[in-house]
Design a protein around this motif. Sequence first.
Motif, PDB file in Angstrom:
ATOM      1  N   GLY A  47       0.815  -1.204   0.000  1.00  0.00           N
ATOM      2  CA  GLY A  47       0.000   0.000   0.000  1.00  0.00           C
ATOM      3  C   GLY A  47       0.852   1.259   0.000  1.00  0.00           C
ATOM      4  O   GLY A  47       0.538   2.239  -0.689  1.00  0.00           O
ATOM      5  N   TYR A  48       1.951   1.262   0.764  1.00  0.00           N
ATOM      6  CA  TYR A  48       2.858   2.410   0.772  1.00  0.00           C
ATOM      7  C   TYR A  48       3.496   2.590  -0.607  1.00  0.00           C
ATOM      8  O   TYR A  48       3.649   3.723  -1.088  1.00  0.00           O
ATOM      9  N   PHE A  49       3.871   1.477  -1.229  1.00  0.00           N
ATOM     10  CA  PHE A  49       4.450   1.557  -2.572  1.00  0.00           C
ATOM     11  C   PHE A  49       3.422   2.080  -3.577  1.00  0.00           C
ATOM     12  O   PHE A  49       3.752   2.876  -4.462  1.00  0.00           O
ATOM     13  N   THR A  50       2.178   1.655  -3.425  1.00  0.00           N
ATOM     14  CA  THR A  50       1.118   2.144  -4.307  1.00  0.00           C
ATOM     15  C   THR A  50       0.924   3.649  -4.143  1.00  0.00           C
ATOM     16  O   THR A  50       0.722   4.367  -5.114  1.00  0.00           O
ATOM     17  N   LEU A  51       0.989   4.113  -2.899  1.00  0.00           N
ATOM     18  CA  LEU A  51       0.892   5.549  -2.649  1.00  0.00           C
ATOM     19  C   LEU A  51       2.041   6.286  -3.334  1.00  0.00           C
ATOM     20  O   LEU A  51       1.835   7.364  -3.913  1.00  0.00           O
ATOM     21  N   PHE A  52       3.239   5.724  -3.282  1.00  0.00           N
ATOM     22  CA  PHE A  52       4.375   6.310  -3.998  1.00  0.00           C
ATOM     23  C   PHE A  52       4.084   6.399  -5.491  1.00  0.00           C
ATOM     24  O   PHE A  52       4.364   7.423  -6.131  1.00  0.00           O
ATOM     25  N   LEU A  53       3.515   5.342  -6.063  1.00  0.00           N
ATOM     26  CA  LEU A  53       3.204   5.356  -7.491  1.00  0.00           C
ATOM     27  C   LEU A  53       2.231   6.482  -7.836  1.00  0.00           C
ATOM     28  O   LEU A  53       2.393   7.168  -8.850  1.00  0.00           O
ATOM     29  N   VAL A  54       1.210   6.657  -6.997  1.00  0.00           N
ATOM     30  CA  VAL A  54       0.226   7.704  -7.250  1.00  0.00           C
ATOM     31  C   VAL A  54       0.871   9.083  -7.175  1.00  0.00           C
ATOM     32  O   VAL A  54       0.640   9.938  -8.043  1.00  0.00           O
ATOM     33  N   VAL A  55       1.687   9.304  -6.147  1.00  0.00           N
ATOM     34  CA  VAL A  55       2.358  10.603  -6.001  1.00  0.00           C
ATOM     35  C   VAL A  55       3.268  10.856  -7.197  1.00  0.00           C
ATOM     36  O   VAL A  55       3.303  11.962  -7.754  1.00  0.00           O
ATOM     37  N   PHE A  56       4.011   9.818  -7.603  1.00  0.00           N
ATOM     38  CA  PHE A  56       4.880   9.965  -8.771  1.00  0.00           C
ATOM     39  C   PHE A  56       4.078  10.321 -10.014  1.00  0.00           C
ATOM     40  O   PHE A  56       4.457  11.234 -10.762  1.00  0.00           O
ATOM     41  N   ARG A  57       2.944   9.631 -10.236  1.00  0.00           N
ATOM     42  CA  ARG A  57       2.175   9.863 -11.467  1.00  0.00           C
ATOM     43  C   ARG A  57       1.565  11.261 -11.485  1.00  0.00           C
ATOM     44  O   ARG A  57       1.484  11.897 -12.551  1.00  0.00           O
TER      45      ARG A  57
END
Length: 231
Positions: A47-57
Motif C-alpha cells: 500500500g505504501y508503494f502504491t501511494l508512492f506510485l500515485v504521487v509519482f504519477r
Amino acid sequence: MRNIMQKTLIWDLPTRLFHWLLVVSLLAQYATAEWLDNAIQWHFYIGYFTLFLVVFRIMWGVAGTQYAKFSSFVTGPGRVINYLKTLFDRDSAPSVGHNPLGGWFVIVMLVLVAIQAISGLFMTDDIFLDGPYRQLAGDETLELMNTLHHLAFDLLLYVIALHIGAIMFYSVYKRQKLVPAMIHGNKVSKTVGIAHSRLLRAIIVAVIAALAVYLAIEVYPPAPQVDEYYY
C-alpha cells in the motif's frame, strides 16, 4: 509536405513502468488481503508503494513528457461528447495519446487508488498492525476511512473491468491495439512523437515522490503508544 504514417514514441518509459507496476501492486494488494494468510504486513508495505506510485504519477502528469501530462488528455465535456459521437465508428482515427474519454478514466483511477492508499494509512488488522495515522484519528474518522477504503476498492474493481472491456472493444471492434503500445511505447501515427523518455527528470521526480511518502509514513506520524504493565 505529405504526412507519412510511421512508428513514433508516444508513451515514455516512466509512464509505462508506472502503468505495469500499478497493475502488479493492485494484484498484490488483493492477494495479500483476500487470498494469503498472515500477509497483512505485506499488504501495508505494498500500500505504501502504491501511494508512492500515485504521487509519482501526479507529479509526472505535470513535469513529464508531452503525452504523459494531464494537459494533453484531460479535456472539457465538449471534447468528450464529440468523441463519444465517433466511439462506434470503426474507421475513426485513433488518438495519439489518451483519448478524451480514456483520459478521464485515468483521473478516476488515480483518485480511487489515492483514496484507497490514503485511507489505508488509518487501517488496522485489530491484532498487531496499525496504520501510521490511526492514533491521530477519532472513531468517526476511523469509521469513515474504513468505509472509504473498502468502497474505493469495490469501485476500482468496476473501473478495472471497464478498462479491460475497453481494451477488448478497441482491439476487436475498432482494430486499435492499445496494450502493445503500453509495452514498447510506440504507435503508428502521422504525429511527431516524443524524442526520449526524460529518464533523468523521471528519476528526480521519483526520488522526490519517495521522500514525500517516507516523510508522510515514517517521520510525521506519532510514535505508537506502548501500554506499560507494572508488576
